[in-house]
Design a protein around this motif. Structure first.
Motif, PDB file in Angstrom:
ATOM      1  N   ALA A 161       0.810  -1.240  -0.041  1.00 27.54           N
ATOM      2  CA  ALA A 161      -0.042  -0.114  -0.051  1.00 27.54           C
ATOM      3  C   ALA A 161       0.859   1.364   0.009  1.00 27.54           C
ATOM      4  CB  ALA A 161      -0.764   0.068   1.190  1.00 27.54           C
ATOM      5  N   ASP A 162       0.635   2.237  -0.879  1.00 27.80           N
ATOM      6  CA  ASP A 162       1.212   3.472  -1.084  1.00 27.80           C
ATOM      7  C   ASP A 162       0.470   4.850   0.109  1.00 27.80           C
ATOM      8  OD1 ASP A 162       3.305   2.565  -2.846  1.00 27.80           O
ATOM      9  OD2 ASP A 162       1.181   2.416  -4.054  1.00 27.80           O
ATOM     10  N   GLN A 163      -0.796   4.289   0.280  1.00 30.26           N
ATOM     11  CA  GLN A 163      -1.514   5.571   1.102  1.00 30.26           C
ATOM     12  C   GLN A 163      -2.586   4.489   1.772  1.00 30.26           C
ATOM     13  OE1 GLN A 163      -1.803   9.160   1.106  1.00 30.26           O
ATOM     14  NE2 GLN A 163      -3.163   8.534   2.687  1.00 30.26           N
ATOM     15  N   LEU A 164      -2.955   5.075   3.312  1.00 30.71           N
ATOM     16  CA  LEU A 164      -3.790   4.215   4.164  1.00 30.71           C
ATOM     17  C   LEU A 164      -4.875   5.271   4.469  1.00 30.71           C
ATOM     18  CD1 LEU A 164      -1.210   2.542   6.268  1.00 30.71           C
ATOM     19  CD2 LEU A 164      -2.610   1.448   4.510  1.00 30.71           C
ATOM     20  N   VAL A 165      -6.196   5.065   4.438  1.00 34.81           N
ATOM     21  CA  VAL A 165      -7.158   5.836   4.930  1.00 34.81           C
ATOM     22  C   VAL A 165      -8.281   5.028   5.794  1.00 34.81           C
ATOM     23  CG1 VAL A 165      -8.903   7.534   4.200  1.00 34.81           C
ATOM     24  CG2 VAL A 165      -6.893   7.198   2.769  1.00 34.81           C
ATOM     25  N   ALA A 166      -8.251   5.573   6.994  1.00 35.26           N
ATOM     26  CA  ALA A 166      -9.300   4.775   7.872  1.00 35.26           C
ATOM     27  C   ALA A 166     -10.631   5.784   8.215  1.00 35.26           C
ATOM     28  CB  ALA A 166      -8.392   4.375   8.874  1.00 35.26           C
ATOM     29  N   ILE A 167     -11.553   5.043   8.173  1.00 38.92           N
ATOM     30  CA  ILE A 167     -12.923   5.867   8.872  1.00 38.92           C
ATOM     31  C   ILE A 167     -13.630   4.974   9.891  1.00 38.92           C
ATOM     32  CG2 ILE A 167     -14.644   7.016   8.452  1.00 38.92           C
ATOM     33  CD1 ILE A 167     -13.652   7.813   5.631  1.00 38.92           C
ATOM     34  N   GLY A 168     -13.583   5.574  10.980  1.00 44.12           N
ATOM     35  CA  GLY A 168     -14.405   4.678  11.926  1.00 44.12           C
ATOM     36  C   GLY A 168     -14.649   5.539  13.040  1.00 44.12           C
ATOM     37  N   CYS A 169     -14.795   4.643  14.233  1.00 44.78           N
ATOM     38  CA  CYS A 169     -14.811   5.413  15.642  1.00 44.78           C
ATOM     39  C   CYS A 169     -13.327   5.929  16.137  1.00 44.78           C
ATOM     40  CB  CYS A 169     -15.475   4.483  16.858  1.00 44.78           C
ATOM     41  SG  CYS A 169     -14.221   3.029  17.275  1.00 44.78           S
ATOM     42  N   THR A 170     -13.488   6.701  17.164  1.00 47.25           N
ATOM     43  CA  THR A 170     -12.011   7.369  17.236  1.00 47.25           C
ATOM     44  C   THR A 170     -11.136   6.233  17.757  1.00 47.25           C
ATOM     45  OG1 THR A 170     -13.185   9.389  18.253  1.00 47.25           O
ATOM     46  CG2 THR A 170     -11.115   9.216  18.966  1.00 47.25           C
ATOM     47  N   ALA A 190     -10.216   9.797   9.773  1.00 48.54           N
ATOM     48  CA  ALA A 190     -11.263  10.699   9.849  1.00 48.54           C
ATOM     49  C   ALA A 190     -11.940  11.010  11.562  1.00 48.54           C
ATOM     50  CB  ALA A 190     -12.499  10.240   9.241  1.00 48.54           C
ATOM     51  N   LEU A 191     -11.818  12.108  11.817  1.00 44.76           N
ATOM     52  CA  LEU A 191     -12.414  12.243  13.419  1.00 44.76           C
ATOM     53  C   LEU A 191     -13.559  12.923  13.106  1.00 44.76           C
ATOM     54  CD1 LEU A 191      -8.871  13.843  14.781  1.00 44.76           C
ATOM     55  CD2 LEU A 191      -9.832  11.579  15.017  1.00 44.76           C
ATOM     56  N   ASN A 192     -14.415  12.208  13.997  1.00 44.27           N
ATOM     57  CA  ASN A 192     -15.797  12.500  14.125  1.00 44.27           C
ATOM     58  C   ASN A 192     -16.066  12.909  15.512  1.00 44.27           C
ATOM     59  OD1 ASN A 192     -16.925  11.609  11.172  1.00 44.27           O
ATOM     60  ND2 ASN A 192     -15.614  10.007  12.174  1.00 44.27           N
ATOM     61  N   PRO A 193     -15.882  14.231  16.029  1.00 47.31           N
ATOM     62  CA  PRO A 193     -16.037  14.762  17.311  1.00 47.31           C
ATOM     63  C   PRO A 193     -17.670  15.421  17.338  1.00 47.31           C
ATOM     64  CG  PRO A 193     -15.002  16.542  16.246  1.00 47.31           C
ATOM     65  CD  PRO A 193     -14.936  15.248  15.317  1.00 47.31           C
TER      66      PRO A 193
END
Ligand code: FES
Length: 220
Positions: A161-170, A190-193
């Motif tokens: 992998a050349d780039q990682l992206v994660a979205i979920g809980c803190t 991704a931060l979801n405050p």
């Protein structure tokens, strides 16, 4: 239906919804949109008052307010192989990013995590879009047992992998950062405050990035 939002939406943006005139203002990531039909798609996990209110709506009902698109779009570039990870509501949130990275000419690997196999969703839609879909469950009922941090660490270590992206809980964001920090592959999370206005005025979504105060709604 939200034609104005659908017309301007970009991958990585969100909207703020009020179900009734006295409801909370709650942010939701745009999962998909159709500018021609004027429709948008959200994935909502029913966990509290506002998501519960939305879950009681029937087809044809109206939301009191829909504001957006808000936030900065994700910067999408051709980098090679991009691994996107989504957990819980994040599975829906990675869908528009996967499409955009694919359209930009990248190889796209999607890693989707759920506590158990019956809480997985959008698997087929992601399979149509991505070069590879890796499933992880906490209880091992489907795919690999564990979390996305295990898969990301392996992909980074093996040079896949050349780039990682994660979205979920803190918490998921934290453990993904911890697992990949030393491995030399850039990671975006991704931060979801909690948010109120979603436009940088209230300060509710303030976070600290590298010792500097930032607002998740307008800087993220
Ligand atoms: Fe108010 Fe971000 S939600 S500043």
């Amino acid at each position: 239906k939200a034609p104005a939002v659908a017309r301007h939406a970009k991958p990585g943006q969100f909207i703020i919804v009020m179900v009734t005139e006295t409801s909370e203002r709650v942010p939701f990531t745009l999962v998909d949109w159709d500018a021609e039909a004027g429709t948008i798609k959200l994935v909502i996990e029913e966990v509290g008052r506002s998501s519960g209110e939305i879950a009681t709506l029937q087809a044809g009902d109206m939301l009191a307010h829909v504001t957006g698109p808000l936030g900065l779009p994700l910067i999408i570039e051709k980098v090679g192989t991009v691994a996107l990870a989504g957990g819980c509501y994040g599975i829906g949130a990675i869908y528009p990013l996967a499409r955009a990275y694919k359209e930009a000419g990248n190889r796209v690997v999607c890693v989707i995590e759920a506590c158990s196999s019956y809480t997985l969703y959008m698997e087929n839609e992601l399979r149509e879009l991505c070069d590879e879909v890796i499933i992880v469950t906490k209880d091992g009922s489907r795919g690999r047992k564990g979390g996305v941090q295990d898969v990301f660490a392996d992909l980074a270590r093996e040079g896949k992998a050349d780039q990682l992206v994660a979205i979920g809980c803190t918490f998921m964001m934290k453990i993904v950062c911890d697992a990949t920090r030393e491995l030399g592959v850039p990671l975006q999370v991704a931060l979801n405050p909690i948010m109120v206005d979603g436009t940088g005025m209230c300060g509710a979504c303030r976070i600290s990035v590298g010792g500097e105060a930032r607002f998740a709604c307008v800087d993220g």
